[in-house]
Design a protein around this motif. Structure first.
Motif, PDB file in Angstrom:
ATOM      1  N   PHE A  75      82.496 -33.512  33.502  1.00  0.00           N
ATOM      2  CA  PHE A  75      81.410 -34.117  32.726  1.00  0.00           C
ATOM      3  C   PHE A  75      80.890 -33.193  31.629  1.00  0.00           C
ATOM      4  O   PHE A  75      79.827 -33.450  31.070  1.00  0.00           O
ATOM      5  CB  PHE A  75      80.269 -34.518  33.671  1.00  0.00           C
ATOM      6  N   SER A  77      82.156 -32.620  28.585  1.00  0.00           N
ATOM      7  CA  SER A  77      82.162 -33.310  27.287  1.00  0.00           C
ATOM      8  C   SER A  77      81.026 -34.323  27.206  1.00  0.00           C
ATOM      9  O   SER A  77      80.377 -34.473  26.162  1.00  0.00           O
ATOM     10  CB  SER A  77      83.503 -34.014  27.067  1.00  0.00           C
ATOM     11  N   LEU A  78      80.781 -35.030  28.315  1.00  0.00           N
ATOM     12  CA  LEU A  78      79.698 -36.013  28.348  1.00  0.00           C
ATOM     13  C   LEU A  78      78.351 -35.337  28.125  1.00  0.00           C
ATOM     14  O   LEU A  78      77.535 -35.787  27.304  1.00  0.00           O
ATOM     15  CB  LEU A  78      79.699 -36.743  29.692  1.00  0.00           C
ATOM     16  N   THR A  81      78.029 -34.018  24.529  1.00  0.00           N
ATOM     17  CA  THR A  81      77.816 -35.129  23.593  1.00  0.00           C
ATOM     18  C   THR A  81      76.389 -35.656  23.682  1.00  0.00           C
ATOM     19  O   THR A  81      75.728 -35.876  22.657  1.00  0.00           O
ATOM     20  CB  THR A  81      78.796 -36.273  23.901  1.00  0.00           C
ATOM     21  N   PHE A  82      75.894 -35.844  24.894  1.00  0.00           N
ATOM     22  CA  PHE A  82      74.536 -36.356  25.065  1.00  0.00           C
ATOM     23  C   PHE A  82      73.509 -35.422  24.447  1.00  0.00           C
ATOM     24  O   PHE A  82      72.625 -35.851  23.709  1.00  0.00           O
ATOM     25  CB  PHE A  82      74.229 -36.543  26.555  1.00  0.00           C
ATOM     26  N   LEU A 156      77.696 -45.604  34.692  1.00  0.00           N
ATOM     27  CA  LEU A 156      78.690 -44.568  34.975  1.00  0.00           C
ATOM     28  C   LEU A 156      78.461 -43.936  36.350  1.00  0.00           C
ATOM     29  O   LEU A 156      79.416 -43.775  37.136  1.00  0.00           O
ATOM     30  CB  LEU A 156      78.640 -43.489  33.897  1.00  0.00           C
ATOM     31  N   THR A 250      69.732 -35.055  29.464  1.00  0.00           N
ATOM     32  CA  THR A 250      71.060 -34.587  29.889  1.00  0.00           C
ATOM     33  C   THR A 250      71.049 -34.095  31.330  1.00  0.00           C
ATOM     34  O   THR A 250      71.964 -34.407  32.106  1.00  0.00           O
ATOM     35  CB  THR A 250      71.538 -33.463  28.947  1.00  0.00           C
ATOM     36  N   THR A 253      70.905 -36.913  33.682  1.00  0.00           N
ATOM     37  CA  THR A 253      72.229 -37.547  33.773  1.00  0.00           C
ATOM     38  C   THR A 253      73.074 -36.849  34.821  1.00  0.00           C
ATOM     39  O   THR A 253      73.710 -37.491  35.678  1.00  0.00           O
ATOM     40  CB  THR A 253      72.936 -37.494  32.409  1.00  0.00           C
TER      41      THR A 253
END
Length: 269
Positions: A75, A77-78, A81-82, A156, A250, A253
């Motif tokens: 995660f 990259s996720l 990005t966030f 997700l 983030t 998440t």
């Protein structure tokens, strides 16, 4: 507050300012990432490469603080990005605004489409001489954007829970006792609502205050001075708020994902 430039396509309303600002945010983040990784060097890294390496390491530590790195590394990259997307989006409305004034509902058109928010405003208040339309603002100052981001995290995390940790995922809805099922279901939707609305509320409130400070200029010279001083102080603080809100979104998440893919015993360790 100025109106949003809303047009209708097939009976569905579209806010053009949100679409424009989402595109701008994506372009800014892409350009930063591209420039930071264009000429990678081990011996002589540039300032942007150093910044990107710091950002990656920051997100790595953030993930490691919420879950086992072997599971969380997927995660990275996720998370990166966030945090970059939300930070840039939070700050876009700070430096300036673009507002167009319409004095006649008959001229409120763009790309051949009627700007329905303007025509409706003139219909409600026919005595109005003009209606201002804001084209430039933080996209995260709109609840539809922040709730869409939160919905991505919601879908997700539950997808990962169902596919990667099936038994523990369904079991947790009936813990500590089976009759806690309704409460555990409500808790999941509460997470979705609070994650999206927290981001929206903080950024929207900041932009409202900036609008109020700008209106002080109507008071003359004293108003101009008060407005300038207030804007300098508030915009500086808003950079801090924008960074904090990107961080909070983030890390939430990662916490929600970790709760879905790790068992209760793993959480205790």
């Amino acid at each position: 507050m100025h109106k949003s430039p809303i047009i209708e396509l097939g009976g569905i309303p579209f806010d053009l300012s949100i679409i424009l600002m989402l595109i701008v945010t994506c372009v800014v983040v892409f350009v930063i990432a591209k420039l930071a990784t264009r000429n990678l060097s081990i011996d002589n890294p540039g300032k942007l490469q150093n910044f990107m390496e710091w950002a990656v390491e920051f997100v790595q530590n953030l993930i490691s603080s919420t879950m086992d790195w072997k599971k969380g590394k997927h995660f990275l990259s996720l998370g990166l990005t966030f945090i970059m997307f939300i930070f840039v989006a939070n700050l876009l409305g700070l430096p300036f605004g673009i507002v167009t004034d319409y004095h006649d509902a008959g001229h409120a058109h763009i790309f051949g489409k009627e700007i329905v928010s303007v025509t409706e405003e003139f219909a409600k208040h026919p005595e109005s001489e003009e209606v201002g339309v804001a084209w430039w603002k933080s996209p995260t100052a709109d609840a539809s954007v922040t709730m869409a981001l939160a919905l991505i995290v919601f879908l997700l995390s539950h997808f990962l829970g169902i596919t990667k940790n099936t038994k523990a995922y369904f079991k947790h809805y009936f813990q500590p006792y089976w009759f806690f099922f309704p409460i555990n279901v409500i808790e999941q939707f509460a997470k979705l609502l609070t994650q999206g609305m927290r981001l929206f509320g903080n950024i929207f409130a900041g932009e409202v205050l900036i609008s109020v400070l700008l209106k002080l200029t109507a008071l003359g010279a004293v108003g101009w001075v008060a407005s300038a001083l207030g804007l300098v102080v508030w915009q500086g603080f808003s950079i801090f708020v924008g960074a904090i809100q990107a961080f909070v979104f983030t890390i939430l998440t990662m916490v929600y994902i970790s709760q879905m893919i790790e068992t209760h015993d793993e959480h205790e360790h």
